[in-house]
Design an enzyme around this catalytic site. Structure first.
Site: not given
Ligand code: EPU
Length: 445
Positions: A23-24, A94, A118, A310
């Site tokens: 998915k990601n 997201r 989420c 995750d």
């Molecule tokens: N964060 C900030 N500011 C930002 C970006 C992130 O504060 O501008 C914080 C987030 O709130 C979090 C941390 O930094 O506390 C890490 O966030 P990250 O940006 O790495 O996560 P993401 O890109 O939003 C993706 C996956 C998630 C997965 C995380 C960690 C996608 C669409 N989502 O989220 O997947 O848990 O990376 O690898 O790629 C899932 O598949 O269920 C899922 C939530």
């Protein structure tokens, strides 16, 4: 009752599970395809709700984006006519914020609402906003309509250096998309390391991009165009692999996940071995099997190559079946324990606590609250095993929590109802069918 799964517990799950596309990675490669000058075909795209939503959103912009075969998607951006993203669709995904990259390249200006996904924390986008500014893009938030509005200062995205003070998975991918057609070089310092990002780089480099990873930085030389030469097959979902691995171990079963490179879940495999779970690695598949009593094993989540956030919810379920007290310390998101109360309904014994951390700001990946107001962190749980779980009616809060409740219900005595099946459908392709093939008695209602 609608939108629920009914599942009968107490059956050891056994057999083979063919993994679906990640998915990601799929979400990001679909968005990246909008940067191309020609039609793109992506293979191994999972039929999940998040992908369906994204394709609908892209069609709403005027582009072609549809399944042309069971797992093949065709994307053609030539007919895009809209540079403002629909609020309702964007709020569900997201990754929708990344659409700024293709839209800015095409229209020089674009408008995108605060992204969804989420609710596992506040999930701010400050790192993405700083990134856009570092690459020479004007961007501001309009509180009147809740949209971010961005425009280019010149004909093309300028490029530049962005330092991620804390890592961001989607932020790193966004940086890559913004940089690959930029005027000058883009340097991303302290990028995230997830294998899904490598899949994106590989896809873009195969199509004419110039992206290199050197010494933990990413260097992108902007090119004039991206042309797809052949169908690109995305990698399989390692989060799905981990989920089925835990179905095997928690139900005293034996499941082989097919289509996985073990190096992408190394930290998980290490913990399974410590916990006494059976693991046998083959070239393209891994067998996970129950072999002896599961031992309490502590986990601290972290970005790749660590133990992924995750995986902590399914791990918690496994630890309810371990002898002794285990702990899980979540460091990536600040609200990823919403499923704990649901597990308690099944009879799990779980308590929250806050471990001592030297430097909170450095240690946690999320932003700490600012200002003088006192805040209370509850980033860890203690799980007291082994619990004899019994059936219950459970509610899904987020995707990984949902799959974990299915695991817990498969362990529990009796028949359980999991409400919120569509949240699980956001990220798991045909989960009821796959579970049925390995012996589960599961029904969608
Ligand atoms: N964060 C900030 N500011 C930002 C970006 C992130 O504060 O501008 C914080 C987030 O709130 C979090 C941390 O930094 O506390 C890490 O966030 P990250 O940006 O790495 O996560 P993401 O890109 O939003 C993706 C996956 C998630 C997965 C995380 C960690 C996608 C669409 N989502 O989220 O997947 O848990 O990376 O690898 O790629 C899932 O598949 O269920 C899922 C939530």
């Amino acid at each position: 009752m609608e939108d629920a799964y009914i599942i009968q517990g107490g059956i050891p799950l056994k057999g083979e599970v063919k993994l679906s596309g990640a998915k990601n990675a799929a979400l990001k490669l679909i968005i990246a395809s909008l940067l191309f000058d020609n039609e793109v075909i992506l293979a191994n795209i999972p039929r999940i709700k998040d992908i369906e939503e994204l394709l609908r959103l892209i069609r709403h912009l005027g582009a072609k984006a549809q399944f042309i075969d069971s797992n093949e998607v065709l994307i053609n951006s030539s007919s895009i006519k809209n540079s403002r993203i629909d609020l309702l669709h964007a709020s569900k995904i997201r990754a929708s914020f990344m659409l700024f990259a293709p839209l800015l390249n095409k229209f020089k200006r674009a408008e995108i609402p605060n992204p969804g996904g989420c609710r596992i924390g506040l999930r701010p986008i400050d790192r993405q906003i700083n990134l856009m500014k570092a690459l020479g893009i004007n961007v501001c938030y309009d509180p009147d309509d809740g949209y971010y509005k961005a425009e280019l200062k010149n004909e093309k995205i300028q490029g530049g250096t962005n330092i991620f003070e804390k890592s961001s998975h989607t932020g790193t991918e966004f940086a890559i998309l913004l940089g690959c057609l930029a005027k000058s070089e883009t340097v991303i310092k302290n990028p995230s390391q997830e294998p899904e990002i490598d899949d994106l780089i590989n896809f873009l480099n195969n199509s004419g991009a110039n992206i290199k990873k050197i010494n933990n930085n990413i260097y992108i030389k902007g090119v004039s165009r991206l042309i797809s030469k052949e169908k690109y097959k995305i990698k399989n979902d390692r989060n799905e692999a981990v989920t089925y691995a835990i179905f095997a171990l928690a139900t005293s079963g034996d499941i082989t996940v097919v289509g996985i490179d073990s190096s992408n879940i190394k930290s998980f495999i290490e913990k399974v071995r410590l916990a006494g779970g059976g693991v046998k690695i083959y070239q393209n598949k891994i067998r996970f099997f129950y072999q002896e009593k599961i031992k309490a094993t502590n986990v601290v989540t972290s970005p790749h190559p660590g133990f992924m956030t995750d995986w902590q919810a399914p791990w918690t379920v496994l630890m309810t079946q371990a002898s002794g007290v285990s702990t899980i310390h979540e460091t990536v998101f600040e609200n990823r324990f919403c499923y704990v109360d649901e597990l308690r309904k099944l009879g799990a014994q779980i308590e929250f606590f806050q471990p001592k951390v030297q430097n909170l700001k450095e240690f946690y990946q999320f932003n700490l609250p600012t200002g003088k107001k006192k805040f209370i962190l509850k980033q860890a749980i203690k799980i007291f095993g082994k619990s004899k779980l019994h059936n219950a009616v459970l509610n899904v809060s987020d995707l990984r929590a949902g799959a974990s409740l299915l695991i817990a219900a498969s362990v529990a005595w009796g028949e359980s109802v999991i409400c919120g099946a569509s949240i699980i459908d956001r990220g798991y392709e045909h989960i009821d069918k796959k579970l049925g093939q390995i012996g589960a008695k599961i029904k969608r209602i």
